[in-house]
Write an enzyme that holds these catalytic residues in place. Sequence first.
Site, PDB file in Angstrom:
ATOM      1  CG  ASP A  41      -1.660   1.265   1.420  1.00  0.00           C
ATOM      2  OD1 ASP A  41      -2.426   1.616   0.511  1.00  0.00           O
ATOM      3  OD2 ASP A  41      -1.480   1.940   2.455  1.00  0.00           O
ATOM      4  CG  ASP A 240      -0.726   2.020   7.187  1.00  0.00           C
ATOM      5  OD1 ASP A 240      -1.222   1.937   6.032  1.00  0.00           O
ATOM      6  OD2 ASP A 240      -0.538   3.095   7.773  1.00  0.00           O
ATOM      7  CG  ASP A 244      -4.143  -0.944   3.502  1.00  0.00           C
ATOM      8  OD1 ASP A 244      -4.541  -0.636   2.356  1.00  0.00           O
ATOM      9  OD2 ASP A 244      -3.360  -0.242   4.160  1.00  0.00           O
TER      10      ASP A 244
END
Length: 353
Positions: A41, A240, A244
Site C-alpha cells: 500500500d 497499515d 487494507d
Amino acid sequence: MGLATPTAIMVGTGRGAEHGILIKSASALEELHRVTTIVFDKTGTLTVGRPRVTDVVALDTMSEDEVLALAAAAEQGSEHPFGEAILARAKERGLGLPPVSEFTTVPGQGIDAMAADGRVLLGNRTMMEARGIETESGDAIARRLAASGRTVVFLAFAGRLIGLIAAADVLKPDAADTVRRLRALGVDVVMLTGDNRLTAEAIAREAGIDRVVAEVLPEDKAREVRRLQEERRPVAMVGDGINDAPALAQADVGIAMGAGTDVAIEAADVTLMRGDLSGVVDALALSRRTITIIKQNLGWAFGYNVVLIPVAAGILYPVAGVLLSPMLAGAAMAFSSVSVVANSLRLKRWKPE
C-alpha cells in the site's frame, strides 16, 4: 523426524519476535518463503503517511484562503491524513472555518458536506464526474501537480469547481532500499493505491517500483490481490490502514505495520513492530532460513533412520553377527533427537541484515 519441523518453527518465530517480527502462526512462517510478489500500500506504508499541503489553487472568484477555509471546514469530521493536512494548514494561516453540516465520507472519492450557501464537495475527479461537476478549468493544473508526485483534490461549491488543493507525502527513508533488496531476492514488487495514476507513478519511480495499480477503490484492493494470485503467484500484502484489511486477509501472507490500525493488525499474519520497511525483507529472510533448517532436519532424521532401523532390526546379524543392543538403540535415538534440536537452535544466531 517428529521434532524436525516444530523445533525449527518455534525457534524461528521466537527469534523473529526478538527482532520485532511477530508471526502469528507456523503456516504463515512457512508460506512466506514461497512468496514471489509483494504488494505495498502507498499511504502510510511506503510513505510517511503525514502529507503536507503544498499548493492551494483558487479558481472562479474565490481567494486561496477562502478555498482552504472551505476545504478545512468540510474535513473537520475526517480522520484521513489528507484531511488532517488541510486542517493543519488552515490553522497555520489562522483561518476561520465556515459552519458545515451533513458531513459524509464517500469511500475512495472524497467528502460531501453542506455549507450555509450550498453543497461542498472535496475529492478526486471520479467524485466530480459522478456529481456532474465540470473539471476542465482545473485539469491541466491537476495533471502538472500530480506528475510531480503530489496528491490533488478538487473543491466544488454550489455546483461549480472553485479550487484545487495539493499535498505531498514523502517516502519513508528505507523504502527505496527495501524495494532494491526485495528485487535482489527475486521478489516482484507492486504498489497498490487509490491515488491518481500520475501521482502514484511519480512515487513509484522514486521507490524503484515498476508495477503500479492506481485509482483503486478501498473495497477493490482485495480483488486486485486476488488477480495477482490468479497469475499463480504466492502474494504477500503489506499495509497499515482499515482499508487494507480485506487485502491483507486475501493475500497468502498479510503483513501489517505495527504503527497501523488495529483492524489491519488483526487481519494480518505478520506484524512488524519496528514500523520500518526493512522488516519485510527480514521476515522473508527469516522464513527462508527457517525452511532451510527444516529441510536439513528432515534430511538428517530421515537418512539416520533409514540407516539405523534396519540395523536395529538385525539386518547385519546373518552377515556379521552384529545386533544392536537396546541400550545402544536408545542412545542412537536420543542422539537423533538432540542433533535435530541442536540444528534448529542454530536459528538463534540469525540476525537481520
